[in-house]
Structures are given as structure tokens and as C-alpha cells.
Enzyme design. Sequence first.
Site, mmCIF file in Angstrom:
data_model
loop_
_atom_site.group_PDB
_atom_site.id
_atom_site.type_symbol
_atom_site.label_atom_id
_atom_site.label_comp_id
_atom_site.label_asym_id
_atom_site.label_seq_id
_atom_site.Cartn_x
_atom_site.Cartn_y
_atom_site.Cartn_z
ATOM 1 N N ARG A 173 0.329 -0.075 0.109
ATOM 2 C CA ARG A 173 1.295 0.235 0.903
ATOM 3 C C ARG A 173 0.751 1.246 1.648
ATOM 4 N NH1 ARG A 173 4.414 -1.191 -3.379
ATOM 5 N NH2 ARG A 173 5.438 -2.890 -3.100
ATOM 6 N N LYS A 197 7.167 1.382 -5.065
ATOM 7 C CA LYS A 197 8.677 1.488 -4.552
ATOM 8 C C LYS A 197 9.173 1.986 -5.962
ATOM 9 C CE LYS A 197 8.960 -1.702 -0.754
ATOM 10 N NZ LYS A 197 9.657 -3.014 -0.257
ATOM 11 N N HIS A 268 0.941 -2.992 7.855
ATOM 12 C CA HIS A 268 0.640 -3.660 6.624
ATOM 13 C C HIS A 268 -0.212 -4.675 6.758
ATOM 14 C CE1 HIS A 268 3.529 -1.136 4.443
ATOM 15 N NE2 HIS A 268 4.737 -1.241 5.046
ATOM 16 N N ARG A 271 -2.735 -4.761 3.983
ATOM 17 C CA ARG A 271 -2.245 -5.202 2.776
ATOM 18 C C ARG A 271 -2.306 -6.758 2.630
ATOM 19 N NH1 ARG A 271 1.091 -3.810 -1.603
ATOM 20 N NH2 ARG A 271 3.056 -4.863 -1.756
ATOM 21 N N HIS A 294 4.690 -6.206 -6.485
ATOM 22 C CA HIS A 294 5.843 -7.064 -6.372
ATOM 23 C C HIS A 294 6.679 -7.253 -7.741
ATOM 24 C CE1 HIS A 294 4.065 -8.857 -2.390
ATOM 25 N NE2 HIS A 294 4.690 -7.922 -2.264
ATOM 26 N N TYR A 303 2.289 -15.492 0.447
ATOM 27 C CA TYR A 303 0.868 -15.579 0.884
ATOM 28 C C TYR A 303 0.340 -16.852 0.310
ATOM 29 C CZ TYR A 303 1.813 -10.426 1.435
ATOM 30 O OH TYR A 303 2.169 -9.440 1.894
#
Length: 339
Positions: A173, A197, A268, A271, A294, A303
Amino acid sequence: MAVAVGKPQERRTDARFEALVLDFLAYLEFERGLARNTLDAYRTDLLQFGAFLANRDVDATKAERAEVADFLADLATGFEPDEDGNGGRAPCSPATISRKTACLRSFYRHLRREELIDDDPTATLSPPQKSRKLPNVLSQAEVGKLLEGVSGADPISLRDRALLELMYGCGLRASEAVGLESGEVDLRRGFVRPHGKGSKERIVPLGSQAARAIERYQRAGRPELVGERVERKLFVNFRGGPLTRQGLYKIIQRHAREAGLAGKMSPHTLRHTFATHLLSGGCDLRSVQEMLGHADVATTQLYTHLSREKIKEVYFKAHPRATETPDGPDLDGADPGRG
């Protein structure tokens, strides 16, 4: 009738509401470990909600489901500017409303835990369905064009090449790339340790191209930019200080324009491209999930759709007997007697 959110005549939130918000944000930061960007977004959402309640002379601890629903409805519909052209606001997207709904739910659950309310006005709220917009993804040729366009030997070019190679090679990120410290890159063993995150650390393999670009930057570019100062962040600006996210965005957009990719690049994009190229190349979903950081594999599954679409595109371009119709391959006319 609902009072529109954000109009110029709005009253300010009262001190008691702001104290509740600060206590809630402190809980999220110190007990839940939420990232600074998330905390800032929650603070903005709650202050907007507080102003809405102030217009109605409603205390946050006395708010009912109707007030919360009206607030979200106003966000969804927006409002027109007044006669003088002031105060207009476009409707919020379903994704934004979903985020604000999640924020309010978390806020009121906290108030109930603290025994400041008896009933949660958000308990039965249903946020709008979010549409899954497919992100932009570059082809391998476009990635090559982008990276090969950054070929200078000056410190800024060495930095930019290392930054782009790292973001594509490791799927970082933007916040992870600018937050990366020199000690979190292991060139010998080939991995990086970004903090995602909620400050969660993960380990991502570092490919040879990205490793070489970072080594050149650390040897011949970064020392000249940093000079005598002590700086822990890997990527620095031209003054030698830490690179900001805004600075990173400008770097990416500049090189995207030079490569003729300005319309295809977002913060992004590299990414998204990293994940899609891995899945197209046969990498399993769980491994991609771990590398992206994730928490839920359902997020990574987006994806798989992208990679399937790419496989279809390549097939119909390359196969001499394949013709794609607007609705997919035409099988209606196939001879039922043939297997």
C-alpha cells in the site's frame, strides 16, 4: 423531514459529544490498534453526525434509529445549493455510506459497553449494498514500460525506480511504502516487513529486480539525499526527510504520464497489478492473501475475477479458432450430436 447534512447554517457539535468521540477514538487506537488514517476518517464521520444531531437538538445518547437513518438518507441524496449557490453537496457513494454506517455502529456499540446507553439505535440498520468496482490493472508490457522509463543514475531517479519496483514487486500500500524503514528490508535473505492496517506486520518476499533497485538506491542515491542527518525511513524526499504519501502519489503520477499511462494509474494500481499477475501466474489465493495483508480472503477473491478476465482476453486474442461474441462464445449453434 430530514435536515440536510453539511448545510452552512449547521450548528457545531457540543463539548459533551466531542468528549464521547475522543473517548471512542482512544479506545480504537489503544485497544484495537486501528491505523491513524482510519481514526481520522472516523473522527470526520462522527463530527458530521454530531452536527446533524445538533441541528435537531438531539443528544447523541438519546438518538433513535430514525435520526441515524435520516442522517444516512441525507448522505445518499445530497442537497442542492441555496439561491446564492452556497452549500451544495453531491450524494455520497454506497461505499462511503457503508463506511459511515460501520463507524456509527462501532460508536454506539462502544457507548453501550460503557453503559452510557440502554438501546443501540444502529442495531437494525442495513447499509446499502456496495458494488465491487474492479480496479485498474496494468499489463506486463505496461509495467515494463513504466519501470524502464525510470533509468537515470541521479539520486531521485534511483529512489523512484526502487520505489516503483518495490510497490509492484511486493504489492505494498502507499502508506506501507512511505512508512517502511531501512531496517525492515533484508536484501540478503530477500524479504520486507511492512506494517499494514492496524500496524499489523507481515513478511513479503522481495524479488531480485526490486532488491537490485533498492541496493542501488541505498548505495548511490539515498546517502546523497540524506547527507549527515539520521533518517530511519527508507524513502526520502529531495531534502532528505521522510517521503509523504502526497509525495509518493506525485512521483507515481509523473512517471505514469511519461509512460503514457496517466489514465490507468491510481495510488493502488501497482498493488492491484501485483496481485492479479501473481494469480494469473498460478499463485494460490491464500498466499496472495498473506502477501497483501488481507484479513479476509473474500477481499482477495476480487483478483480471481480480474485474472479470469485477463485469461479470457489473452485466449480470444491468441487462439486462431476463437471468436468472442458480445455475450461470450456462441454455443447455441453447436451440433448437439457432436461431443
